[in-house]
Design a protein around this motif. Structure first.
Motif, PDB file in Angstrom:
ATOM      1  N   GLY A 262       0.779  -1.220   0.000  1.00 34.94           N
ATOM      2  CA  GLY A 262       0.000   0.000   0.000  1.00 34.94           C
ATOM      3  C   GLY A 262       0.813   1.274   0.000  1.00 34.94           C
ATOM      4  O   GLY A 262       0.260   2.366  -0.077  1.00 34.94           O
ATOM      5  N   GLY A 263       2.117   1.154   0.103  1.00 38.60           N
ATOM      6  CA  GLY A 263       2.958   2.339   0.075  1.00 38.60           C
ATOM      7  C   GLY A 263       2.990   2.972  -1.297  1.00 38.60           C
ATOM      8  O   GLY A 263       2.479   2.419  -2.282  1.00 38.60           O
ATOM      9  N   GLY A 264       3.592   4.148  -1.354  1.00 35.93           N
ATOM     10  CA  GLY A 264       3.688   4.840  -2.624  1.00 35.93           C
ATOM     11  C   GLY A 264       4.119   6.272  -2.429  1.00 35.93           C
ATOM     12  O   GLY A 264       4.534   6.671  -1.336  1.00 35.93           O
TER      13      GLY A 264
ATOM     14  N   SER B 255      -3.580  13.228   6.011  1.00 38.05           N
ATOM     15  CA  SER B 255      -2.800  14.454   6.248  1.00 38.05           C
ATOM     16  C   SER B 255      -1.311  14.146   6.304  1.00 38.05           C
ATOM     17  O   SER B 255      -0.597  14.601   7.201  1.00 38.05           O
ATOM     18  N   LEU B 256      -0.846  13.381   5.353  1.00 39.47           N
ATOM     19  CA  LEU B 256       0.561  12.973   5.345  1.00 39.47           C
ATOM     20  C   LEU B 256       1.473  14.176   5.155  1.00 39.47           C
ATOM     21  O   LEU B 256       1.140  15.129   4.425  1.00 39.47           O
TER      22      LEU B 256
ATOM     23  N   ALA C 124       2.075  16.048   0.059  1.00 43.12           N
ATOM     24  CA  ALA C 124       1.739  16.456   1.417  1.00 43.12           C
ATOM     25  C   ALA C 124       0.248  16.776   1.501  1.00 43.12           C
ATOM     26  O   ALA C 124      -0.316  17.413   0.610  1.00 43.12           O
ATOM     27  N   GLY C 125      -0.353  16.303   2.581  1.00 46.99           N
ATOM     28  CA  GLY C 125      -1.787  16.472   2.755  1.00 46.99           C
ATOM     29  C   GLY C 125      -2.610  15.316   2.232  1.00 46.99           C
ATOM     30  O   GLY C 125      -3.817  15.240   2.496  1.00 46.99           O
ATOM     31  N   GLY C 126      -1.978  14.433   1.501  1.00 44.86           N
ATOM     32  CA  GLY C 126      -2.673  13.295   0.914  1.00 44.86           C
ATOM     33  C   GLY C 126      -2.840  12.144   1.883  1.00 44.86           C
ATOM     34  O   GLY C 126      -2.457  12.221   3.061  1.00 44.86           O
ATOM     35  N   SER C 127      -3.378  11.052   1.360  1.00 40.91           N
ATOM     36  CA  SER C 127      -3.688   9.877   2.181  1.00 40.91           C
ATOM     37  C   SER C 127      -3.204   8.607   1.505  1.00 40.91           C
ATOM     38  O   SER C 127      -3.117   8.527   0.266  1.00 40.91           O
TER      39      SER C 127
END
Length: 124
Positions: free
Chosen positions: A7-9, A83-84, A13-16
């Motif tokens: 599931g990584g990728g 909120s990455l 910034a701000g994404g999920s």
């Protein structure tokens, strides 16, 4: 126990992202499960944990942004990351604690089995 994390990728910034951890032959519902991460040049650190009885714990740095959960029907543990931020960039590992009492859930040495890791990269 073989754990498979995925599931990584790459995300802005701000994404999920949602990470998944599954096992083919063993019921993860029987284990305490944890997510850890390791950034380049840093030690592996605790991110989130879920006990056999579904007690939840989070690192202060992810509290309110990340959610750990399990789906026993799918034999999968998830880490929903919202909120990455660039500082969340790391290789993320899932881990299973087979026989412990979960008291030291944040300590990597408490876990018996580890997945192979999945890379999360957050761009600014």
């Amino acid at each position: 126990v073989q754990l498979q994390a995925c599931g990584g990728g790459l995300v802005q910034a701000g994404g999920s992202l949602r990470l998944s951890c599954s096992a083919s032959r063993y019921a993860l519902s029987s284990y305490h499960m944890g997510w850890f991460r390791q950034a380049p040049g840093k030690e592996r650190e605790f991110v989130a944990g879920i006990s056999r009885s579904d007690d939840l714990h989070y690192a202060d740095s992810v509290e309110g942004r990340f959610t750990i959960s399990r789906d026993n029907a799918k034999n999968t543990v998830y880490l929903q990351m919202n909120s990455l931020q660039p500082e969340d960039t790391a290789v993320y590992y899932c881990a299973a604690d087979i026989a412990g009492d979960y008291k030291r859930y944040a300590m990597p040495q408490e876990y018996d089995y580890w997945g192979q890791g999945t890379l999360v990269t957050v761009s600014s």
